[in-house]
Design a protein around this motif. Structure first.
Motif, mmCIF file in Angstrom:
data_model
loop_
_atom_site.group_PDB
_atom_site.id
_atom_site.type_symbol
_atom_site.label_atom_id
_atom_site.label_comp_id
_atom_site.label_asym_id
_atom_site.label_seq_id
_atom_site.Cartn_x
_atom_site.Cartn_y
_atom_site.Cartn_z
ATOM 1 N N GLU A 155 5.943 4.880 -1.193
ATOM 2 C CA GLU A 155 7.269 4.746 -0.609
ATOM 3 C C GLU A 155 7.445 3.325 -0.093
ATOM 4 O O GLU A 155 6.522 2.757 0.503
ATOM 5 N N VAL A 156 8.616 2.753 -0.312
ATOM 6 C CA VAL A 156 8.944 1.413 0.151
ATOM 7 C C VAL A 156 9.532 1.526 1.561
ATOM 8 O O VAL A 156 10.565 2.150 1.751
ATOM 9 N N LEU A 157 8.863 0.909 2.526
ATOM 10 C CA LEU A 157 9.286 0.997 3.925
ATOM 11 C C LEU A 157 9.847 -0.318 4.460
ATOM 12 O O LEU A 157 10.408 -0.366 5.547
ATOM 13 N N ASN A 187 10.975 5.883 -3.400
ATOM 14 C CA ASN A 187 9.794 5.852 -4.251
ATOM 15 C C ASN A 187 9.821 4.548 -5.052
ATOM 16 O O ASN A 187 10.856 4.206 -5.642
ATOM 17 N N LEU A 188 8.712 3.824 -5.087
ATOM 18 C CA LEU A 188 8.674 2.511 -5.749
ATOM 19 C C LEU A 188 8.975 2.615 -7.243
ATOM 20 O O LEU A 188 9.774 1.845 -7.774
ATOM 21 N N MET A 189 8.379 3.563 -7.920
ATOM 22 C CA MET A 189 8.614 3.698 -9.358
ATOM 23 C C MET A 189 10.085 3.999 -9.637
ATOM 24 O O MET A 189 10.705 3.357 -10.487
ATOM 25 N N ASP A 190 10.656 4.950 -8.920
ATOM 26 C CA ASP A 190 12.060 5.302 -9.115
ATOM 27 C C ASP A 190 12.974 4.114 -8.830
ATOM 28 O O ASP A 190 13.936 3.874 -9.557
ATOM 29 N N ASN A 233 4.214 -3.041 4.102
ATOM 30 C CA ASN A 233 5.522 -2.391 4.115
ATOM 31 C C ASN A 233 5.612 -1.226 3.131
ATOM 32 O O ASN A 233 6.708 -0.804 2.761
ATOM 33 N N LEU A 234 4.451 -0.742 2.705
ATOM 34 C CA LEU A 234 4.394 0.416 1.812
ATOM 35 C C LEU A 234 3.698 1.570 2.536
ATOM 36 O O LEU A 234 2.907 1.345 3.453
ATOM 37 N N SER A 235 3.979 2.782 2.099
ATOM 38 C CA SER A 235 3.327 3.949 2.688
ATOM 39 C C SER A 235 1.816 3.877 2.441
ATOM 40 O O SER A 235 1.369 3.264 1.469
ATOM 41 N N PRO A 236 1.022 4.489 3.323
ATOM 42 C CA PRO A 236 -0.429 4.514 3.111
ATOM 43 C C PRO A 236 -0.773 5.271 1.830
ATOM 44 O O PRO A 236 0.001 6.118 1.363
#
Length: 95
Positions: A83-85, A20-23, A55-58
């Motif tokens: 989400e960071v992919l 998770n980007l924030m986390d 590179n991020l979730s939709p």
């Protein structure tokens, strides 16, 4: 493992794919604005995506709703919903 880089001079943060980007930002020692603690209500955790948006979730339905109602810029994402992919570069006005 994906790398989160920053527009301003900060050390990159390495994360697990799907983090998770924030986390990930919080664990990396960066402040992330939020009054809902990541529940997808306030949209204060918006983060500008400088590069690597692919590179991020939709966007999920919560993020789409917040984008419309909170007038989130097209180049920004609601970090608690993402989400960071892969590798990305980000910025925030308060860093």
């Amino acid at each position: 493992m994906p790398v989160i880089s920053f527009k301003k001079n900060r050390a990159p943060v390495i994360v697990e794919k799907g983090a998770n980007l924030m986390d990930a930002l919080l664990k990396g020692g960066l402040p992330v604005a939020s009054s809902c603690s990541g529940d997808g209500v306030c949209a204060k955790c918006r983060i500008q995506i400088v590069s690597g948006a692919e590179n991020l979730s939709p966007e999920n339905e919560t993020e789409k709703f917040l984008r419309e109602t909170k007038k989130v810029a097209p180049d920004s994402r609601i970090s608690c919903q993402v989400e960071v992919l892969g590798d990305i570069t980000v910025d925030a006005t308060y860093w």
